[in-house]
Design a protein around this motif. Structure first.
Motif, PDB file in Angstrom:
ATOM      1  N   THR A  70      17.507  -2.370   8.812  1.00 37.68           N
ATOM      2  CA  THR A  70      17.528  -2.953   7.202  1.00 37.68           C
ATOM      3  C   THR A  70      18.752  -2.771   6.412  1.00 37.68           C
ATOM      4  OG1 THR A  70      16.674  -0.820   6.482  1.00 37.68           O
ATOM      5  CG2 THR A  70      15.029  -2.741   6.972  1.00 37.68           C
ATOM      6  N   SER A  71      19.662  -1.661   7.023  1.00 35.84           N
ATOM      7  CA  SER A  71      21.005  -1.443   6.637  1.00 35.84           C
ATOM      8  C   SER A  71      22.307  -2.056   7.242  1.00 35.84           C
ATOM      9  CB  SER A  71      21.085   0.128   6.551  1.00 35.84           C
ATOM     10  OG  SER A  71      20.086   0.580   5.638  1.00 35.84           O
ATOM     11  N   ALA A  72      22.070  -3.108   8.391  1.00 37.75           N
ATOM     12  CA  ALA A  72      22.903  -3.117   9.369  1.00 37.75           C
ATOM     13  C   ALA A  72      23.589  -4.498   9.040  1.00 37.75           C
ATOM     14  CB  ALA A  72      22.443  -2.987  10.719  1.00 37.75           C
ATOM     15  N   CYS A  73      23.563  -5.108   7.814  1.00 42.00           N
ATOM     16  CA  CYS A  73      24.087  -6.436   7.507  1.00 42.00           C
ATOM     17  C   CYS A  73      25.323  -6.582   7.960  1.00 42.00           C
ATOM     18  CB  CYS A  73      23.786  -6.764   6.042  1.00 42.00           C
ATOM     19  SG  CYS A  73      24.174  -5.786   4.763  1.00 42.00           S
ATOM     20  N   SER A  74      26.293  -5.625   7.703  1.00 47.91           N
ATOM     21  CA  SER A  74      27.610  -5.772   7.994  1.00 47.91           C
ATOM     22  C   SER A  74      27.957  -5.875   9.537  1.00 47.91           C
ATOM     23  CB  SER A  74      28.550  -4.578   7.186  1.00 47.91           C
ATOM     24  OG  SER A  74      28.140  -3.154   7.979  1.00 47.91           O
ATOM     25  N   ILE A  75      27.507  -4.947  10.117  1.00 43.45           N
ATOM     26  CA  ILE A  75      27.736  -5.018  11.539  1.00 43.45           C
ATOM     27  C   ILE A  75      27.197  -6.288  12.250  1.00 43.45           C
ATOM     28  CG2 ILE A  75      25.628  -3.682  12.004  1.00 43.45           C
ATOM     29  CD1 ILE A  75      28.774  -3.960  14.391  1.00 43.45           C
ATOM     30  N   ALA A  76      25.914  -6.835  11.741  1.00 42.58           N
ATOM     31  CA  ALA A  76      25.724  -8.043  12.183  1.00 42.58           C
ATOM     32  C   ALA A  76      26.483  -9.211  11.789  1.00 42.58           C
ATOM     33  CB  ALA A  76      24.099  -8.416  11.547  1.00 42.58           C
ATOM     34  N   ALA A  77      27.170  -9.356  10.498  1.00 47.56           N
ATOM     35  CA  ALA A  77      27.927 -10.258  10.290  1.00 47.56           C
ATOM     36  C   ALA A  77      29.213 -10.285  10.912  1.00 47.56           C
ATOM     37  CB  ALA A  77      28.063 -10.314   8.430  1.00 47.56           C
ATOM     38  N   VAL A  78      29.735  -9.010  11.241  1.00 51.42           N
ATOM     39  CA  VAL A  78      30.961  -8.980  11.835  1.00 51.42           C
ATOM     40  C   VAL A  78      30.705  -9.460  13.392  1.00 51.42           C
ATOM     41  CG1 VAL A  78      32.931  -7.354  12.534  1.00 51.42           C
ATOM     42  CG2 VAL A  78      32.027  -7.203  10.457  1.00 51.42           C
ATOM     43  N   THR A  79      29.797  -8.914  13.962  1.00 53.58           N
ATOM     44  CA  THR A  79      29.580  -9.350  15.362  1.00 53.58           C
ATOM     45  C   THR A  79      29.094 -10.637  15.445  1.00 53.58           C
ATOM     46  OG1 THR A  79      28.287  -7.214  15.700  1.00 53.58           O
ATOM     47  CG2 THR A  79      27.746  -8.930  17.308  1.00 53.58           C
ATOM     48  N   ALA A  80      28.546 -11.475  14.587  1.00 57.48           N
ATOM     49  CA  ALA A  80      28.557 -12.896  14.701  1.00 57.48           C
ATOM     50  C   ALA A  80      29.849 -13.646  14.688  1.00 57.48           C
ATOM     51  CB  ALA A  80      27.627 -13.433  13.694  1.00 57.48           C
ATOM     52  N   ALA A  81      30.659 -13.050  13.421  1.00 51.20           N
ATOM     53  CA  ALA A  81      32.026 -13.678  13.265  1.00 51.20           C
ATOM     54  C   ALA A  81      32.812 -13.564  14.567  1.00 51.20           C
ATOM     55  CB  ALA A  81      32.638 -13.034  12.359  1.00 51.20           C
ATOM     56  N   LEU A  82      32.860 -12.336  15.195  1.00 46.52           N
ATOM     57  CA  LEU A  82      33.940 -12.083  16.372  1.00 46.52           C
ATOM     58  C   LEU A  82      33.366 -12.827  17.597  1.00 46.52           C
ATOM     59  CD1 LEU A  82      35.050  -8.380  16.007  1.00 46.52           C
ATOM     60  CD2 LEU A  82      35.977 -10.542  15.093  1.00 46.52           C
ATOM     61  N   THR A  97      28.414 -10.026  23.056  1.00 52.45           N
ATOM     62  CA  THR A  97      28.523  -8.753  22.209  1.00 52.45           C
ATOM     63  C   THR A  97      27.238  -8.705  21.336  1.00 52.45           C
ATOM     64  OG1 THR A  97      30.860  -8.738  22.521  1.00 52.45           O
ATOM     65  CG2 THR A  97      29.843  -7.245  20.940  1.00 52.45           C
ATOM     66  N   THR A  98      26.628  -7.458  21.573  1.00 49.19           N
ATOM     67  CA  THR A  98      25.427  -7.188  20.473  1.00 49.19           C
ATOM     68  C   THR A  98      26.066  -6.293  19.482  1.00 49.19           C
ATOM     69  OG1 THR A  98      24.781  -5.250  21.830  1.00 49.19           O
ATOM     70  CG2 THR A  98      24.025  -7.381  22.288  1.00 49.19           C
ATOM     71  N   GLN A  99      25.172  -6.228  18.247  1.00 47.34           N
ATOM     72  CA  GLN A  99      25.396  -5.455  17.431  1.00 47.34           C
ATOM     73  C   GLN A  99      25.371  -3.965  17.936  1.00 47.34           C
ATOM     74  OE1 GLN A  99      23.030  -6.352  13.966  1.00 47.34           O
ATOM     75  NE2 GLN A  99      22.577  -8.172  15.027  1.00 47.34           N
ATOM     76  N   PRO A 100      24.518  -3.313  18.383  1.00 52.25           N
ATOM     77  CA  PRO A 100      24.842  -1.949  19.102  1.00 52.25           C
ATOM     78  C   PRO A 100      26.100  -1.853  19.971  1.00 52.25           C
ATOM     79  CG  PRO A 100      22.503  -2.549  19.206  1.00 52.25           C
ATOM     80  CD  PRO A 100      23.401  -3.862  18.841  1.00 52.25           C
ATOM     81  N   ALA A 101      26.347  -2.704  20.638  1.00 50.77           N
ATOM     82  CA  ALA A 101      27.451  -2.755  21.534  1.00 50.77           C
ATOM     83  C   ALA A 101      28.747  -2.606  20.912  1.00 50.77           C
ATOM     84  CB  ALA A 101      27.415  -3.968  22.784  1.00 50.77           C
ATOM     85  N   LEU A 102      28.849  -3.487  19.662  1.00 49.38           N
ATOM     86  CA  LEU A 102      29.991  -3.380  18.984  1.00 49.38           C
ATOM     87  C   LEU A 102      30.187  -2.242  18.240  1.00 49.38           C
ATOM     88  CD1 LEU A 102      32.580  -4.962  18.025  1.00 49.38           C
ATOM     89  CD2 LEU A 102      31.357  -6.099  16.178  1.00 49.38           C
ATOM     90  N   ALA A 109      31.601   6.848  13.270  1.00 48.00           N
ATOM     91  CA  ALA A 109      30.440   7.785  12.926  1.00 48.00           C
ATOM     92  C   ALA A 109      30.123   7.128  11.417  1.00 48.00           C
ATOM     93  CB  ALA A 109      30.619   9.209  13.027  1.00 48.00           C
ATOM     94  N   ASP A 110      31.226   6.734  10.646  1.00 45.56           N
ATOM     95  CA  ASP A 110      30.711   6.511   9.436  1.00 45.56           C
ATOM     96  C   ASP A 110      29.791   5.098   9.502  1.00 45.56           C
ATOM     97  OD1 ASP A 110      31.740   8.595   8.230  1.00 45.56           O
ATOM     98  OD2 ASP A 110      33.605   7.533   7.759  1.00 45.56           O
ATOM     99  N   TRP A 111      30.541   4.127  10.551  1.00 50.12           N
ATOM    100  CA  TRP A 111      29.825   2.984  10.174  1.00 50.12           C
ATOM    101  C   TRP A 111      28.456   2.920  10.911  1.00 50.12           C
ATOM    102  CZ3 TRP A 111      32.078  -2.349  12.959  1.00 50.12           C
ATOM    103  CH2 TRP A 111      31.366  -3.454  12.425  1.00 50.12           C
ATOM    104  N   SER A 112      28.285   3.455  12.147  1.00 51.62           N
ATOM    105  CA  SER A 112      27.144   3.790  12.389  1.00 51.62           C
ATOM    106  C   SER A 112      26.019   4.523  11.749  1.00 51.62           C
ATOM    107  CB  SER A 112      27.037   4.950  13.733  1.00 51.62           C
ATOM    108  OG  SER A 112      28.063   4.364  14.738  1.00 51.62           O
ATOM    109  N   ALA A 113      26.372   5.391  10.830  1.00 52.37           N
ATOM    110  CA  ALA A 113      25.377   6.043  10.071  1.00 52.37           C
ATOM    111  C   ALA A 113      25.015   5.262   8.636  1.00 52.37           C
ATOM    112  CB  ALA A 113      26.078   7.393   9.343  1.00 52.37           C
ATOM    113  N   LEU A 114      26.013   4.486   8.167  1.00 52.98           N
ATOM    114  CA  LEU A 114      25.864   3.719   6.849  1.00 52.98           C
ATOM    115  C   LEU A 114      24.877   2.487   7.475  1.00 52.98           C
ATOM    116  CD1 LEU A 114      29.384   3.479   5.615  1.00 52.98           C
ATOM    117  CD2 LEU A 114      27.523   4.612   4.642  1.00 52.98           C
ATOM    118  N   SER A 115      24.970   1.987   8.741  1.00 55.25           N
ATOM    119  CA  SER A 115      24.364   0.896   9.459  1.00 55.25           C
ATOM    120  C   SER A 115      22.848   1.231  10.011  1.00 55.25           C
ATOM    121  CB  SER A 115      25.054   0.083  10.325  1.00 55.25           C
ATOM    122  OG  SER A 115      26.231  -0.193   9.895  1.00 55.25           O
TER     123      SER A 115
END
Length: 254
Positions: A70-82, A97-102, A109-115
């Motif tokens: 529910t907090s991973a919108c940033s990683i989802a959007a960046v993954t789709a874009a790339l 590439t999947t979201q966890p793989a990216l 560590a910050d992006w992982s914790a925030l997502s």
């Protein structure tokens, strides 16, 4: 985020019991529609996509997947874009590439914790930082990441937003991430969100947002002035460290 009720059969029974315990006035409130007046789902309006090239839609929409927390919108959007900028891998042994793989490749560590589930989500400047880091670990070496934040709702700012959308619509060689207050568009909740621009219909002056929040939405159109308002609305205090955060665009250019 605001409280959203589950709709599984068991949850529905529990929810029914919950409403029975409420005062009549609360239990009888009129339910909100799925989308407010400022959002039209792609299922109800797809004429532009059938009559125009819409290069971004065809390049990116196949790679837009539900955010994995529910907090991973940033990683989802960046993954789709790339993924959209890179295209489908050529070889059978290569994965999309999947979201966890990216996240693992970026190794932040910050992006992982925030997502993570229950994470705070990212600020706009962090979205820019993490996007640049993601570009650097993919095959898009040399790609430029350029942020743009509107300062006000003036005519000049709206014209600048339209110019950015028009340039993006011209080809699929760039991608536009948006950091915006989702509720301004959907009419549902007051909170920051990240998704991806899928198309811009300049004649009708409306923008297609490729939603990664797919538990609740599908792609929808919104008028450009509404998108600007969503970029400008500050995040409310209920979102803790994101309070006061406003949005903008992050353009990734090959």
């Amino acid at each position: 985020m605001t409280l959203r009720f589950p709709t599984t059969p068991l949850a529905a029974l529990a929810l029914g019991a919950f409403f029975l315990s409420l005062p009549a006035s609360a239990a009888e409130e009129t339910p909100l529609p799925k989308l407010g007046p400022n959002a039209v789902p792609i299922t109800a309006d797809n004429a532009y996509l059938r009559s125009h090239d819409a290069p971004d839609y065809w390049a990116f929409s196949p790679f837009v997947k539900p955010q994995f927390t529910t907090s991973a919108c940033s990683i989802a959007a960046v993954t789709a874009a790339l993924n959209g900028l890179g295209g489908l891998p050529a070889l059978a042994e290569e994965t999309v590439t999947t979201q966890p793989a990216l996240l693992e490749a970026v190794n932040s560590a910050d992006w992982s914790a925030l997502s993570a589930e229950g994470g705070d989500g990212v600020k706009f400047d962090q979205l820019v930082e993490f996007t640049r880091a993601a570009v650097n670990v993919t095959g898009l070496h040399g790609a430029e990441v350029a942020p743009w934040k509107p300062a006000d709702d003036s005519a000049d700012t709206l014209a600048a937003l339209k110019a950015a959308l028009t340039a993006n619509e011209a080809s699929a060689t760039d991608a536009l991430l948006i950091y915006f207050n989702q509720g301004v568009v959907t009419g549902d909740w007051d909170g920051p969100h990240v998704s991806l621009i899928g198309a811009y219909d300049a004649e009708a002056d409306k923008v297609l947002i490729l939603e990664v929040d797919q538990e609740w939405y599908i792609p929808y159109w919104t008028p450009t002035p509404v998108l600007l308002a969503a970029l400008l609305k500050p995040t409310s205090a209920e979102h803790g460290p994101l309070e006061g955060e406003t949005g903008g665009l992050v353009r990734i250019m090959k």
